[in-house]
Scaffold this motif. Structure first.
Motif, mmCIF file in Angstrom:
data_model
loop_
_atom_site.group_PDB
_atom_site.id
_atom_site.type_symbol
_atom_site.label_atom_id
_atom_site.label_comp_id
_atom_site.label_asym_id
_atom_site.label_seq_id
_atom_site.Cartn_x
_atom_site.Cartn_y
_atom_site.Cartn_z
ATOM 1 N N GLY A 139 50.481 83.244 47.522
ATOM 2 C CA GLY A 139 51.195 84.062 46.547
ATOM 3 C C GLY A 139 50.744 83.714 45.141
ATOM 4 N N ASN A 140 51.250 84.408 44.163
ATOM 5 C CA ASN A 140 50.882 84.128 42.767
ATOM 6 C C ASN A 140 51.232 82.690 42.424
ATOM 7 O OD1 ASN A 140 49.946 86.726 42.260
ATOM 8 N ND2 ASN A 140 52.000 87.468 41.734
ATOM 9 N N PRO A 141 50.278 81.959 41.864
ATOM 10 C CA PRO A 141 50.556 80.555 41.537
ATOM 11 C C PRO A 141 51.617 80.427 40.453
ATOM 12 C CG PRO A 141 48.465 81.249 40.598
ATOM 13 C CD PRO A 141 48.923 82.368 41.470
ATOM 14 N N ILE A 142 52.321 79.329 40.522
ATOM 15 C CA ILE A 142 53.383 79.045 39.549
ATOM 16 C C ILE A 142 52.974 77.804 38.772
ATOM 17 C CG2 ILE A 142 55.812 78.484 39.237
ATOM 18 C CD1 ILE A 142 56.345 79.849 41.928
ATOM 19 N N ILE A 176 42.857 73.958 44.176
ATOM 20 C CA ILE A 176 43.281 74.236 42.801
ATOM 21 C C ILE A 176 42.373 73.503 41.828
ATOM 22 C CG2 ILE A 176 45.161 73.984 41.129
ATOM 23 C CD1 ILE A 176 47.136 74.244 43.391
ATOM 24 N N ARG A 177 41.924 74.231 40.800
ATOM 25 C CA ARG A 177 41.151 73.650 39.714
ATOM 26 C C ARG A 177 41.876 73.881 38.394
ATOM 27 N NH1 ARG A 177 36.779 76.290 38.521
ATOM 28 N NH2 ARG A 177 37.174 78.145 39.805
ATOM 29 N N CYS A 197 50.998 72.963 39.060
ATOM 30 C CA CYS A 197 50.664 74.297 39.575
ATOM 31 C C CYS A 197 50.858 74.302 41.088
ATOM 32 C CB CYS A 197 49.226 74.661 39.223
ATOM 33 S SG CYS A 197 48.753 76.344 39.697
ATOM 34 N N THR A 198 51.516 75.353 41.600
ATOM 35 C CA THR A 198 51.825 75.446 43.024
ATOM 36 C C THR A 198 51.324 76.771 43.579
ATOM 37 O OG1 THR A 198 53.813 74.104 42.692
ATOM 38 C CG2 THR A 198 53.663 75.348 44.743
ATOM 39 N N ALA A 199 50.586 76.675 44.714
ATOM 40 C CA ALA A 199 50.133 77.859 45.452
ATOM 41 C C ALA A 199 50.784 77.807 46.834
ATOM 42 C CB ALA A 199 48.616 77.874 45.569
ATOM 43 N N MET A 200 51.628 78.784 47.135
ATOM 44 C CA MET A 200 52.439 78.742 48.355
ATOM 45 C C MET A 200 51.976 79.781 49.373
ATOM 46 S SD MET A 200 56.190 78.433 46.527
ATOM 47 C CE MET A 200 57.022 78.293 48.100
ATOM 48 N N GLY A 201 52.183 79.433 50.672
ATOM 49 C CA GLY A 201 52.020 80.386 51.765
ATOM 50 C C GLY A 201 50.612 80.863 51.983
ATOM 51 N N SER A 202 49.655 79.967 52.092
ATOM 52 C CA SER A 202 48.277 80.389 52.327
ATOM 53 C C SER A 202 47.756 79.800 53.638
ATOM 54 C CB SER A 202 47.382 79.943 51.168
ATOM 55 O OG SER A 202 47.280 78.530 51.135
ATOM 56 N N ILE A 236 43.460 77.532 38.403
ATOM 57 C CA ILE A 236 42.607 78.476 39.123
ATOM 58 C C ILE A 236 42.712 78.204 40.627
ATOM 59 C CG2 ILE A 236 40.266 79.359 39.393
ATOM 60 C CD1 ILE A 236 39.697 78.275 36.567
ATOM 61 N N ILE A 237 42.989 79.251 41.397
ATOM 62 C CA ILE A 237 43.150 79.142 42.849
ATOM 63 C C ILE A 237 41.862 79.605 43.529
ATOM 64 C CG2 ILE A 237 44.555 79.799 44.834
ATOM 65 C CD1 ILE A 237 46.032 78.176 42.674
ATOM 66 N N ASP A 238 41.320 78.742 44.380
ATOM 67 C CA ASP A 238 40.149 79.095 45.186
ATOM 68 C C ASP A 238 40.579 79.254 46.641
ATOM 69 O OD1 ASP A 238 38.349 78.981 43.040
ATOM 70 O OD2 ASP A 238 38.135 76.802 43.246
ATOM 71 N N HIS A 239 40.327 80.473 47.196
ATOM 72 C CA HIS A 239 40.729 80.761 48.572
ATOM 73 C C HIS A 239 39.826 81.879 49.097
ATOM 74 C CE1 HIS A 239 43.242 82.063 51.987
ATOM 75 N NE2 HIS A 239 43.710 80.817 51.955
ATOM 76 N N PRO A 240 39.410 81.807 50.358
ATOM 77 C CA PRO A 240 38.497 82.841 50.886
ATOM 78 C C PRO A 240 39.107 84.232 50.960
ATOM 79 C CG PRO A 240 39.229 81.354 52.638
ATOM 80 C CD PRO A 240 39.659 80.736 51.356
#
Length: 420
Positions: free
Chosen positions: A136-139, A168-169, A157-162, A213-217
């Protein structure tokens, strides 16, 4: 193609018989016999999108192709779909390929799909379907809303549900920051990633963006941004409004104190270092005005500004000169301090026009003297005669000339000197 009830039953029975025979021959394991000609590919698909599975046969001799799901249920037998899942659709069927699409993919669809070819011995090829779930959108959060210069701040910074776990950078403008990352796996094979970064700030960091910055395929260009809010003490500068050049007796002096800080300075004070401000000096806000200067006002004048972070000051050195004709002696100013002796801190300048005039007057006087002397000598130039040889021109010889010469000793009796 319409199929009657008895026809459908016949197809199901034939699929069951063939599958049972296949299982009895141990075809559940991968067959790697020489000349194997069945192939497929692994598939990665984002949740909610469409996946396509292709079973390909090279130089097929008419053998039957079928596709099984991870539970080994037949999805397609040749061009017939026994499985009652309308999300599976036939894309292409021929002797050389069975291609099937799966729409609206979910996590439950992930697994190993099997392509079967009924040859002797039977062949199997496996297609691993991986379902990607974007975060989801990072917080992004800050430990404090504002931070004073020189102190340390912390951002989270938190990236949830992936799925899989995101990375994270951190970037502060063009500078990459190093964070501490933790990964938590949830019960539904999803991941939550948290990253924390700490760094010290300066006043130049005020308003600078920090990017998570979120890195995810499964997603691109996913980031969260926060602008730093840095508090810093005032920056102070004294500006001379009047006069433009040197300060002289009888002139007026007008100084303005410019102070910038965050928060804005709430107090600005003028003082005279080690002495009192002249009694008739006027302070209006950030301005200092002194009229009718004299040398007793010489000294260092200081503007002090303060806010909740701290205070700062700037100095101005006042030096009052005599009459405007006075040529000032060059002086050396302290570092970062204005000095009225040099016109707001600039090096003193000698009046070359005055010096040139003096030199011209001296040269003119010398020239005039030379002219007068020349004329004088010109007037007195000629032949000069003495009276010592008067009457010598008419004498017959030298002895007579001496005797007849005026002033000669023609009468030795008139003056005689005796030496005893």
């Amino acid at each position: 193609m319409a199929i009657t009830g008895s026809g459908s039953l016949a197809i199901y029975l034939s699929v069951f018989v063939i599958s049972a025979a296949f299982l009895r021959k141990g075809a559940a394991e991968t067959v790697t016999v020489e000349g194997q000609n069945l192939a497929t590919d692994n598939v990665s698909v984002i949740e909610g999108e469409m996946a396509t599975i292709s079973c390909r046969v090279k130089d097929n001799d008419g053998s039957v192709i079928q596709l099984l799901n991870p539970n080994r249920q037949t999805i397609y037998f040749k061009d017939v779909r026994p499985l009652k899942d309308s999300r599976f659709q036939l894309v292409n069927f021929s002797d050389n390929e069975l291609r099937v699409s799966l729409s609206n993919v979910s996590l439950s669809d992930e697994g190993r799909y099997v392509c079967q070819l009924y040859t002797d011995p039977p062949q199997e090829a496996y297609a691993d379907v991986t379902v990607l779930v974007p975060p989801g959108n990072p917080i992004i959060e800050s430990r404090e809303d504002t931070v004073s210069e020189g102190n340390e701040t912390e951002l989270t910074c938190t990236a949830m549900g992936s799925k899989p776990a995101a990375s994270i950078r951190w970037m502060k403008e063009e500078e990459e920051l190093t964070g501490e990352t933790t990964v938590e796996e949830t019960y539904d094979r999803m991941f939550t990633v948290t990253s924390r970064v700490r760094f010290s700030v300066t006043k130049e960091d005020d308003g600078v963006p920090v990017d998570c910055i979120i890195d995810h395929p499964a997603v691109k260009d996913l980031l969260a941004q926060r602008h730093l809010e840095v508090l810093y003490k005032p920056e102070v500068k004294i500006v001379v409004t009047y006069p433009d050049g040197l300060t002289r007796e009888g002139d007026n002096l007008d100084l303005t104190c410019i102070a910038e800080g965050k928060p804005h300075p709430h107090q600005i004070n003028w003082l005279r270092v080690e002495e009192d401000v002249p009694p008739h000096a006027v302070v209006t806000g950030s301005d200092l005005y002194i009229e009718n200067l004299n040398k007793s006002y010489n000294g260092t004048y200081r503007c002090v500004a303060s806010n909740t972070v701290g205070e700062a000051y700037d100095d101005y050195i006042l030096y009052v000169y005599d009459a405007p004709t006075t040529i000032p002696t060059p002086t050396t100013n302290p570092v970062n301090t204005q000095d009225s002796r040099a016109g707001e801190g600039a090096p003193q300048k000698i009046d070359h026009a005055v010096i040139g005039g003096v030199v011209a007057v001296v040269m003119f006087a010398i020239l005039c003297a030379l002219i007068v002397l020349g004329r004088y000598f010109a007037r007195h130039k000629g032949t000069y005669f003495t009276h010592e040889a008067k009457g010598a021109d008419d004498a017959a010889d030298a002895d007579t000339a001496i005797i007849n010469a005026e002033g000669g000793h023609n009468n030795s009796d008139e003056k005689k000197e005796y030496y005893i």
